[in-house]
Scaffold this motif. Sequence first.
Motif, PDB file in Angstrom:
ATOM      1  N   PHE A 181     -32.739   6.462 -22.025  1.00 36.07           N
ATOM      2  CA  PHE A 181     -33.061   5.032 -21.468  1.00 36.07           C
ATOM      3  C   PHE A 181     -32.480   4.277 -21.009  1.00 36.07           C
ATOM      4  CE2 PHE A 181     -35.526   5.399 -25.234  1.00 36.07           C
ATOM      5  CZ  PHE A 181     -36.209   4.470 -25.855  1.00 36.07           C
TER       6      PHE A 181
ATOM      7  N   SER B 158     -32.243  -4.988 -29.613  1.00 34.44           N
ATOM      8  CA  SER B 158     -32.549  -4.060 -30.526  1.00 34.44           C
ATOM      9  C   SER B 158     -32.764  -3.876 -31.596  1.00 34.44           C
ATOM     10  CB  SER B 158     -32.043  -2.975 -29.892  1.00 34.44           C
ATOM     11  OG  SER B 158     -30.283  -3.499 -30.422  1.00 34.44           O
TER      12      SER B 158
ATOM     13  N   SER C 199     -35.387  -2.387 -26.495  1.00 34.23           N
ATOM     14  CA  SER C 199     -35.088  -1.263 -26.349  1.00 34.23           C
ATOM     15  C   SER C 199     -35.730  -1.003 -28.009  1.00 34.23           C
ATOM     16  CB  SER C 199     -34.524  -0.653 -25.747  1.00 34.23           C
ATOM     17  OG  SER C 199     -34.351   0.248 -26.402  1.00 34.23           O
TER      18      SER C 199
END
Length: 396
Positions: A80, A135, A99
């Motif tokens: 990522f 996240s 993310s």
Amino acid sequence: MRVLGLISGTSHDGIDAAVVDFSTTIDPAAAGAGLHGTVVAATSVPYAPELRARLIAALPPAQTTLAEVCELDTLIGQAFAEVAADVVAQVGGVDAVCSHGQTVYHWVDGAHALGTLQIGQPAWIAERVGAPVVSDIRIRDITAGGHGAPLVSFLDELLLRSRAGISAALNLGGISNMTVVRPDGLVAYDIGPANALVDAVVVEHGLNPLGYDDDAAIARTGRIDEALLAALLEDPYYALTPPKSTGKEHFHLGYVHEHLAAQGRDIPVADVVRTLTELTVRTVAHDVAAAGIGFLAVSGGGCRNPLILDGLRAALPETEVVLADELGAAADSKEAILLALIGWATMHGVPAIVPGGTGAREPRILGTITPGAGPLRMPEPVASIDSLVLTEAAAS
């Protein structure tokens, strides 16, 4: 604020990324802000074959170890981070990243979601890019009584709220999910498998190195096995009342093997692929028709499967079936755009849960924030988003 959204979905085939440049318009007479998002970049990067193979081998119903989970958490986080760095360099920097990571387990017991696990350590992204990273966005919804899915209902409601009648947004990833927007509110839920079962069979038999049925080439050579299809449609999940969620913990390769064994006869693999493709058409069409939906915007990898899209249009003559591009969210990058939107909302203190969409008791601000290279500086909070307009940046 310019936000990069990153996600790998339930097809676990790669990382989708989108950078959205957000600007707000504050109306003193309104409770919240009008939000405009310009999509300045969007891409999809496949996982390295060896990483995808390790990920697949660790997913349910397979057994794995904490050591393997730890290693995958790092390797996926680094993958990522590599994608993030490339995209950020392309656009000249971002203010924040959101993310999703990679879901490896979604814990559902009957009608209740009890936990969810996404891996892909965000600290690798923050270290590489230097921007704060939002996240772990699903779990807060679950703690508030929701299913942690489909979070896309937050974006769908904003894009569909101005339409008359009953409209819906359908995402065909590994799992199919739908947001239905009515004049009196909305409901969103996972319908069932979209690409998950077909992909599993394609990978098992080595039918396509891409890992999916590209352009329905395999399914076109087979026929629908009506007995197998009837057995698949009897799955109790379809009868559950929304909101509900599911994943590859339920719809996986072993699930296909169990149904094939129950048939007690050999079924050609092309017929299996064709039947599983039709399963998606039948389950989605049933729910769309039952909800009286007049407008359906479709996104996700499954919208590129002509047997699915043509099958839905044939089964739903009273429904206008279009790609999500018509709403300003490109069908191939819609979920990455959603992640950028959630990142913006979290940084501005805006709840990104629509209770009717996930089953949560009330809205919640989502995610955990990993600081970037410097001190974490939060922007001035915004009460809510009153409207959203998405556009694509003009080609240079």
